[in-house]
Scaffold this active site. Structure first.
Site, PDB file in Angstrom:
ATOM      1  N   GLY A 102       6.134  -3.312   5.069  1.00  0.00           N
ATOM      2  CA  GLY A 102       4.941  -2.739   5.671  1.00  0.00           C
ATOM      3  C   GLY A 102       4.262  -1.701   4.804  1.00  0.00           C
ATOM      4  O   GLY A 102       3.199  -1.189   5.163  1.00  0.00           O
ATOM      5  N   ILE A 145       3.125  -1.514  -1.534  1.00  0.00           N
ATOM      6  CA  ILE A 145       3.568  -2.589  -2.419  1.00  0.00           C
ATOM      7  C   ILE A 145       4.120  -3.751  -1.600  1.00  0.00           C
ATOM      8  O   ILE A 145       3.813  -4.922  -1.844  1.00  0.00           O
ATOM      9  CB  ILE A 145       4.637  -2.074  -3.405  1.00  0.00           C
ATOM     10  CG1 ILE A 145       4.055  -0.986  -4.312  1.00  0.00           C
ATOM     11  CG2 ILE A 145       5.191  -3.226  -4.246  1.00  0.00           C
ATOM     12  CD1 ILE A 145       2.989  -1.476  -5.252  1.00  0.00           C
ATOM     13  N   SER A 156       9.617   1.235   9.557  1.00  0.00           N
ATOM     14  CA  SER A 156       8.394   1.631  10.276  1.00  0.00           C
ATOM     15  C   SER A 156       7.753   0.403  10.904  1.00  0.00           C
ATOM     16  O   SER A 156       7.380  -0.539  10.198  1.00  0.00           O
ATOM     17  CB  SER A 156       7.407   2.307   9.320  1.00  0.00           C
ATOM     18  OG  SER A 156       6.148   2.468   9.940  1.00  0.00           O
ATOM     19  N   SER A 197      16.867  -0.168   8.831  1.00  0.00           N
ATOM     20  CA  SER A 197      16.964   0.682   7.651  1.00  0.00           C
ATOM     21  C   SER A 197      17.932   0.062   6.649  1.00  0.00           C
ATOM     22  O   SER A 197      18.966  -0.487   7.033  1.00  0.00           O
ATOM     23  CB  SER A 197      17.447   2.083   8.037  1.00  0.00           C
ATOM     24  OG  SER A 197      17.756   2.848   6.889  1.00  0.00           O
ATOM     25  N   ILE A 198      17.596   0.189   5.367  1.00  0.00           N
ATOM     26  CA  ILE A 198      18.515  -0.307   4.341  1.00  0.00           C
ATOM     27  C   ILE A 198      19.778   0.544   4.280  1.00  0.00           C
ATOM     28  O   ILE A 198      20.772   0.140   3.669  1.00  0.00           O
ATOM     29  CB  ILE A 198      17.835  -0.359   2.958  1.00  0.00           C
ATOM     30  CG1 ILE A 198      17.302   1.020   2.557  1.00  0.00           C
ATOM     31  CG2 ILE A 198      16.733  -1.411   2.942  1.00  0.00           C
ATOM     32  CD1 ILE A 198      16.751   1.083   1.135  1.00  0.00           C
ATOM     33  N   ILE A 237      12.130  -3.160  -7.174  1.00  0.00           N
ATOM     34  CA  ILE A 237      10.897  -2.496  -7.600  1.00  0.00           C
ATOM     35  C   ILE A 237      11.253  -1.094  -8.071  1.00  0.00           C
ATOM     36  O   ILE A 237      11.721  -0.264  -7.288  1.00  0.00           O
ATOM     37  CB  ILE A 237       9.871  -2.422  -6.456  1.00  0.00           C
ATOM     38  CG1 ILE A 237       9.613  -3.809  -5.859  1.00  0.00           C
ATOM     39  CG2 ILE A 237       8.573  -1.790  -6.961  1.00  0.00           C
ATOM     40  CD1 ILE A 237       9.037  -4.805  -6.820  1.00  0.00           C
ATOM     41  N   LYS A 278       9.044   6.704 -13.398  1.00  0.00           N
ATOM     42  CA  LYS A 278       9.696   7.998 -13.209  1.00  0.00           C
ATOM     43  C   LYS A 278      11.210   7.908 -13.386  1.00  0.00           C
ATOM     44  O   LYS A 278      11.898   8.932 -13.426  1.00  0.00           O
ATOM     45  CB  LYS A 278       9.343   8.558 -11.837  1.00  0.00           C
ATOM     46  CG  LYS A 278       7.866   8.919 -11.713  1.00  0.00           C
ATOM     47  CD  LYS A 278       7.504   9.370 -10.326  1.00  0.00           C
ATOM     48  CE  LYS A 278       6.034   9.787 -10.261  1.00  0.00           C
ATOM     49  NZ  LYS A 278       5.108   8.689 -10.604  1.00  0.00           N
ATOM     50  N   LEU A 327      -3.002   2.109  -7.821  1.00  0.00           N
ATOM     51  CA  LEU A 327      -4.191   2.676  -7.183  1.00  0.00           C
ATOM     52  C   LEU A 327      -4.161   2.449  -5.681  1.00  0.00           C
ATOM     53  O   LEU A 327      -3.934   1.336  -5.224  1.00  0.00           O
ATOM     54  CB  LEU A 327      -5.454   2.029  -7.764  1.00  0.00           C
ATOM     55  CG  LEU A 327      -5.700   2.263  -9.256  1.00  0.00           C
ATOM     56  CD1 LEU A 327      -6.860   1.408  -9.719  1.00  0.00           C
ATOM     57  CD2 LEU A 327      -5.980   3.722  -9.528  1.00  0.00           C
ATOM     58  N   SER A 365      -2.139   3.475  -3.363  1.00  0.00           N
ATOM     59  CA  SER A 365      -0.890   3.475  -2.592  1.00  0.00           C
ATOM     60  C   SER A 365      -0.786   4.765  -1.796  1.00  0.00           C
ATOM     61  O   SER A 365      -1.369   5.791  -2.153  1.00  0.00           O
ATOM     62  CB  SER A 365       0.318   3.329  -3.521  1.00  0.00           C
ATOM     63  OG  SER A 365       0.425   4.453  -4.371  1.00  0.00           O
TER      64      SER A 365
END
Length: 637
Positions: A309, A312, A334, A360-361, A424, A428, A467, A469
């Site tokens: 949701g 990405i 969510s 949830s993972i 993904i 960073k 862009l 996100s």
């Protein structure tokens, strides 16, 4: 409804719309009959060089008058068959003109042939003259009707801005037509700019093409232009940046025709013309992917997208849907985002089997249940905590979700025999200075570790900022500008790489086709962008002057933030793939036993109320160099 019922409905004068339509047809028919009579006389008079006495005494005049009732019936019949009584003449164009010419020619030819059979002689030049003048007469009346309707429907007192179109191609032609004819148009195009020397000095729909892009400032002054519309949908981002810069210097409001797909129907709604947005200038040339390669590994497969949701994840779902998986599983904690993409796919791909799974993972049992029930063959892992400053304040939560949530997912994919697992990642993760980056680097290490001992193909895809996100800088700047400023930039020299979400996702899907053995796929992010320049361009695009109308305020780097991001570790090296925008970083050697021991200690530590995970993160990720030396800030939990 029966045919007789339809006829009765048509002539039902109680229906105001049908009554107006009937009156309009009767009016046009009477005008056509009168014009046809006049043209017959005029064409014959022209043949006799307007010697009316000679014409009146001729056999030809008698023959025309005798045949006139039949001729008029033919006019009405052929005009009706040609659709001349059902066209919307206020929007008439070339097609309607062709119909007029064809119907007029056909009437004249049939008239000549029938009169020839009946041995009623007329001059041989008469059919040609009649066809030409009948076409002209009918065309003048019909197009005068269009002009009159347009003038009557134009709101009184509506001021139209003097407008320059940049571009003289197909898109500009359609835009010019729409801007000229639409009732709600507030533009009057006074000149056109195009770099093609062959077009300069010519006219498009009566508007002059006055020069190339270098002439824009001078032509703005000469034609007193108030607004500029960029009508080059095929222009690259670099070309748009140059054009926008020139147009902004003129002080005119600059708008854009956004996409060639919007003129595919041959008519453009002027509402599609919008202000230039920063995404138009930051985007790059079209990303090319091999659709056959993507389809070959996605089609007919059960595909799971975690974080489906999110920004990405939802775009992954959109693009995956086009490649016909047998079932698409949207997994997210969510329900709002997951519900939104579910409803969108139900509209765009109604035949696709979509399952929304809330969870949830972090919940290993929930993941096992999902994998056991649906047996996903391909997994795209986009679920993560990614907000850098928030994760600096909540480091243990970042570790629980990003590190151990990813481990849970990898274990489930391995245990239940998934074919491909795509993680993904982010730039960073390279030489991280923040907790979020360090946790994502550990995720990469997890994926590479599993790839060495699993039949599942585990790979990572690493890229920079996307862009639009959620949480990105562009929505923040946009809100600040809407609120009147100031626009806050952390540092004057900070730079970032940007890619649109659809670009990034299409390359992620392509990288999945190359999955083999723990690779880290690095996406080519193009040229870096100075955030200070980005902020100032956004201010200008909004009609303000930076530091004059709106302040740009430098507030200092946020916790964990660095001036520039990297896409590769020094020791990773790089090799290319068949797609020049996708590169492969060499997998690094990992001490598996030591790594597992460190993860066990980290798991214990992140569940302790006062546990400081930073020192252990530095031990696991040697390239992690937090700015505060690994000391947890006061109040951080």
């Amino acid at each position: 409804m029966t045919q007789s019922g339809k006829s009765r409905a048509f002539f039902d004068m109680r229906d105001p719309d049908r009554r107006k339509k009937l009156i309009r047809v009767i009016f046009l028919s009477i005008v056509d009959v009168l014009l046809a009579c006049f043209v017959q006389i005029f064409s014959l008079a022209l043949r006799y060089e307007f010697q009316f006495q000679l014409m009146a005494a001729s056999e030809h005049m008698d023959n025309l008058l005798a045949f006139l009732p039949v001729y008029l019936i033919m006019v009405l019949l052929f005009f009706r068959l040609a659709g001349l009584y059902s066209s919307l003449w206020e929007f008439a164009g070339l097609e309607e003109a062709i119909r007029i010419i064809a119907a007029s020619a056909l009437v004249s030819i049939v008239q000549f042939c029938v009169m020839l059979v009946l041995k009623r002689r007329i001059p041989r030049s008469f059919p040609f003259l009649n066809a030409v003048f009948l076409s002209l007469a009918i065309g003048i009346v019909r197009y005068s009707y269009r002009i009159a309707r347009s003038m009557l429907r134009q709101p009184q007192g509506l001021r139209r801005a003097r407008t320059m179109l940049v571009g003289a191609g197909a898109a500009a032609s359609v835009a010019l037509k729409d801007l000229s004819e639409a009732d709600t148009s507030r533009n009057r195009v006074v000149c056109i700019i195009d770099d093609d020397p062959l077009k300069q000095g010519q006219r498009m729909r009566g508007v002059p093409v006055v020069g190339g892009r270098k002439d824009i400032p001078a032509m703005v002054r000469r034609y007193q232009v108030e607004q500029i519309i960029l009508a080059i949908p095929s222009a690259t981002a670099s070309q748009l940046r140059e054009l926008t810069s020139i147009c902004q210097d003129t002080g005119c409001e600059t708008k854009i025709l956004p996409s060639i797909t919007q003129i595919a129907s041959g008519r453009l709604d002027i509402r599609a013309i919008r202000k230039v947005q920063i995404e138009d200038l930051l985007g790059r040339d079209s990303v090319s992917v091999n659709l056959e390669e993507i389809a070959s590994y996605v089609e007919g497969k059960v595909v799971l997208v975690t974080g489906g949701g999110g920004s990405i994840g939802s775009e992954l779902c959109r693009q995956l849907a086009a490649h016909h998986p047998s079932r698409l599983l949207i997994f997210d904690i969510s329900e709002n985002g997951a519900y939104a993409i579910q409803q969108e796919l139900a509209h765009t791909h109604p035949a696709l089997r979509v399952e929304v799974l809330i969870g949830s993972i972090r919940d290993a049992a929930r993941l096992d249940s999902v994998f056991d029930t649906y047996r996903p063959q391909i997994v795209y892992h986009a679920a993560a905590h990614k907000h850098v400053p928030l994760m600096e304040e909540n480091p243990r939560e970042a570790v629980k979700n990003n590190v151990f949530g990813t481990r849970n997912l990898c274990e489930a994919a391995d245990r239940f025999g998934a074919e491909i697992f795509v993680q993904i990642s982010t730039d960073k993760a390279v030489n991280p200075t923040n907790v979020m980056g360090a946790t994502k680097r550990i995720c990469e290490m997890l994926v590479q570790s599993f790839s060495r001992r699993s039949d599942t193909k585990f790979v990572c895809v690493r890229f920079g900022n996307v862009l639009g996100s959620s949480g990105s800088v562009i929505p923040l700047f946009r809100r600040q500008i809407e609120q009147g400023g100031p626009v806050t930039v952390t540092h004057k020299d900070i730079i970032r790489y940007f890619m649109t979400i659809p670009e990034a996702v299409s390359l992620v899907l392509q990288a999945g086709a190359y999955a083999s053995d723990g690779e880290i796929f690095v996406l080519d992010m193009g040229e870096p962008v100075r955030i200070d320049d980005l902020a100032r361009n956004m201010i200008r695009l909004s009609g303000y002057e930076p530091d004059v109308d709106m302040e740009v305020r430098y507030v200092g780097l946020r916790p964990g933030e660095k001036l520039f991001e990297e896409l590769l570790l020094d020791e990773e090296g790089i090799r290319s793939t068949a797609n020049q925008l996708i590169h492969i970083g060499k997998p690094l050697e990992i001490d598996e036993d030591g790594f597992r021991s460190q993860l066990a200690a980290l798991e214990v530590l992140c569940h302790q109320p006062d546990g400081d995970v930073r020192p252990l993160l530095r031990e696991i990720v040697p390239t992690y160099q937090p700015e505060n030396g690994g000391v947890v800030p006061a109040g951080v939990h």
